[in-house]
Design a protein around this motif. Sequence first.
Motif, short mmCIF file in Angstrom:
data_model
loop_
_atom_site.label_atom_id
_atom_site.label_comp_id
_atom_site.label_asym_id
_atom_site.label_seq_id
_atom_site.Cartn_x
_atom_site.Cartn_y
_atom_site.Cartn_z
N ARG A 58 45.83 23.74 30.02
CA ARG A 58 46.81 22.77 29.54
C ARG A 58 47.99 23.48 28.91
NH1 ARG A 58 44.33 17.95 26.25
NH2 ARG A 58 46.15 16.92 27.13
N TRP A 66 40.90 10.67 32.96
CA TRP A 66 42.12 11.02 33.67
C TRP A 66 43.38 10.50 33.00
CZ3 TRP A 66 41.95 14.44 37.59
CH2 TRP A 66 40.71 14.69 38.18
N ASN A 104 44.37 10.56 30.06
CA ASN A 104 44.92 11.40 29.00
C ASN A 104 45.40 12.76 29.48
OD1 ASN A 104 44.56 9.44 27.10
ND2 ASN A 104 42.88 10.42 26.04
N LEU A 105 45.13 13.11 30.73
CA LEU A 105 45.59 14.40 31.22
C LEU A 105 47.10 14.45 31.35
CD1 LEU A 105 42.93 15.30 33.95
CD2 LEU A 105 43.26 16.38 31.73
N THR A 145 40.41 14.56 26.53
CA THR A 145 40.43 14.55 28.00
C THR A 145 39.07 14.31 28.65
OG1 THR A 145 40.20 16.96 28.00
CG2 THR A 145 42.44 16.06 28.11
#
Length: 768
Positions: free
Chosen positions: A203, A357, A359-360, A451
Amino acid sequence: MADIRDIGLSAALNILGAISFLLAFTFLRLQPINDRVYFPKWYLKGARESPSHGGTFVRKFVNLDMHSYLKFLSWMPAALKMPEDELISHAGLDSAVYLRIYLVGLKIFAPISILAFSVLVPVNWTNDTLEFSKVQHNNIDKLSISNIPVGSKRFIAHLSMAYVFTFWTCYVLLREYEIVAQMRLRFLASEKRRPDQFKVLVRNIPPDPDESIGELVEHFFLVNHPDHYLTHQVVFNANKLAKLVKEKTKMQNWLDYYQLKFERNASKRPTTKTGFLGCFGAKVDAIEYYKSEIEWIENEEAEEREKIVKDPKSVVPAAFVSFRSRWGAAVCAQTQQTSNPTVWLTEWAPEPRDVYWDNLSIPFVSLTVRRLIVAVAFFFLNFFYVIPIAFVQSLANLEGIEKAAPFLKPLVEIPTIKSFIQGFLPGIALKIFLILLPTILMFMSKVEGLTSISSLERRSASKYYIFIFFNVFLASIIAGSALEQLKSYNHQSANEIPRTVGVAIPMKATFFITYVMVDGWAGVAGAILRLKPLVIFHLKNFFLVKTEKDREEAMDPGSIGFDSNEPQIQLYFLLGLVYAVVTPFLLPFILIFFGFAYVVYRHQIINVYNQEYESAAAFWPSVHGRIITALIISQFLLLGLLSTKGAGQSTPVLLVLPVVTFYFHKYCKNRYEPTFVKCPLQEAMKKDTLERAREPGFDLKGYLMNAYIHPVFKGDDDDEKFSIVDEPEAEQVLVATKRQSRRNTPVPSKYNSSDSSSLPEIVNDQRL
């Protein structure tokens, strides 16, 4: 204040309710029409067929075998019969270890209850302090420490038991931590190959004006992990597309409903209104309306898919990076990648089922602000929830009710009504006020940007535990004792109020007894009945189901609900440890909860719950930490209580306990917690070596190809657009990147058309 009569009525009502739920469950589970509600796990595993497929028409819906009704409690021994190893294979390690929380409760409180009733209850009962005090009390309070006179030497018994209870609790926790840690290591060692064992989530990838996210990730890992990097998959912001897919599913359900309705009555076309909830707006043909709505959504969906494919802004600065071995993934996930600790952040990728997904796509820089906002909101939620908690406590205070509503005085003075109000109503009112809380806290956790579903549940559970401690435990004690002893406060000097509070706090055990019976007895029995899933399944089965696949999708097996259930269990640990020395009369009620809940949830895990993910018991350090917190809280409360009882000389003796407990926790944290947060490189290498020996030609890249595709893209004809980037096969020693800087990247990007040799060959040539 509830007395023994009120507690008796509450116990009778809750036992009657629990028995009613269990009888309803034993009847409903035997009916063929309900088989998918009470045994959905076996259907999902393909190990059970619907009993309604064969036999006469009546037998498809009703069980006519009278002999089966005579064995209405057979589910209990059946739930206990499955060995733990088989349970782990059947339901996963998370479920098996979750059940051990109940076993820990039994192991801790069974010996403590025996000791408390053998030693402390006689010591407390054989005094008459409360008889000559101004504090309101009842016969149950004579079993508590409040009945010991100020400065009495009998407090030596309580101090001794505090030490015994602390050491026994620590011993049980140490043994369980060791057992669960070994279970986790064995599970990971014996577990079959999974995509997340080779994947790392990266990230906060820094932007580059010359390269796309995919190119940047590939070059970075080819340079910094040349021997182990395999390939990667970028992450797309598909949140809008996911909403469209969800909306289309909703419209499709309505279309199925109206089509079935029309098939059953072809003489009349079904109609609906186009406004809010189908209650307002113009009346139209329902089938044609929902067909047109679905068609419009499909066009929007196609446009959004095309936009995601072509628009570089749809790619978020995150990626799932695959490695050739578990060892390589472990090194990357557990190390800092650059000198700047805020970029190229790596962590173990959640398993595909566990990825949240939505919050990605959240920018990493906004996470700190989000968490600050959530922390402030959580503080105010705790603060304002004191109001309903105080209202609940007022229900247990008859004087408060009579003062607020004088016309109810003749009614509440009736013995049965009085017992109901004081012994049952506060517990059920508190449970009602807490119904929506887990949903609110889960929403807050999602806003924080976590996540994975497992991390969301663990974070939500932490918030719930904090809330329960401050609002259910502390607020109930403070508000309840203040309301009950208000008359005493008004007729004594300010110097005497702390002593009155110290005496009154143990008496709140009666309120918590009623809550344990409502939530821990009747509530657990209600959980096995599964009334809500039962109703929803039959509604879907009647209105929406056309095929066996539809019927399978109508099932709602649910899961253990760690975010809401575990904090509730921790409340019982807190109550048991706090009141073990203070008011031992509470302990049998807690013991019944742990035993009953263990049997019920073991049955549910075997036959019903289908866990969404498998974290290999990663939640155990949190469970252990919260029990330790409860133990330390109990020690400090006992310290404060004894100081109001003229036993101040015991302070140095009691201060030893929280210090010892804290260092015990530090020992456990250093000794066992790394097992739950890190992957040992030795174990990773061992597993890699064994797999290479057993399957030397295994296509790992093909295995990982589509493991981490967003759910909305799965099953698409063009899902290769969203799959991982191909492994570079060019053959050139040094190939320039697209950057305008002087830096070059060993081995080429797949985006460069040059030919070059593979990186292992380059490294070997350079070594020569």
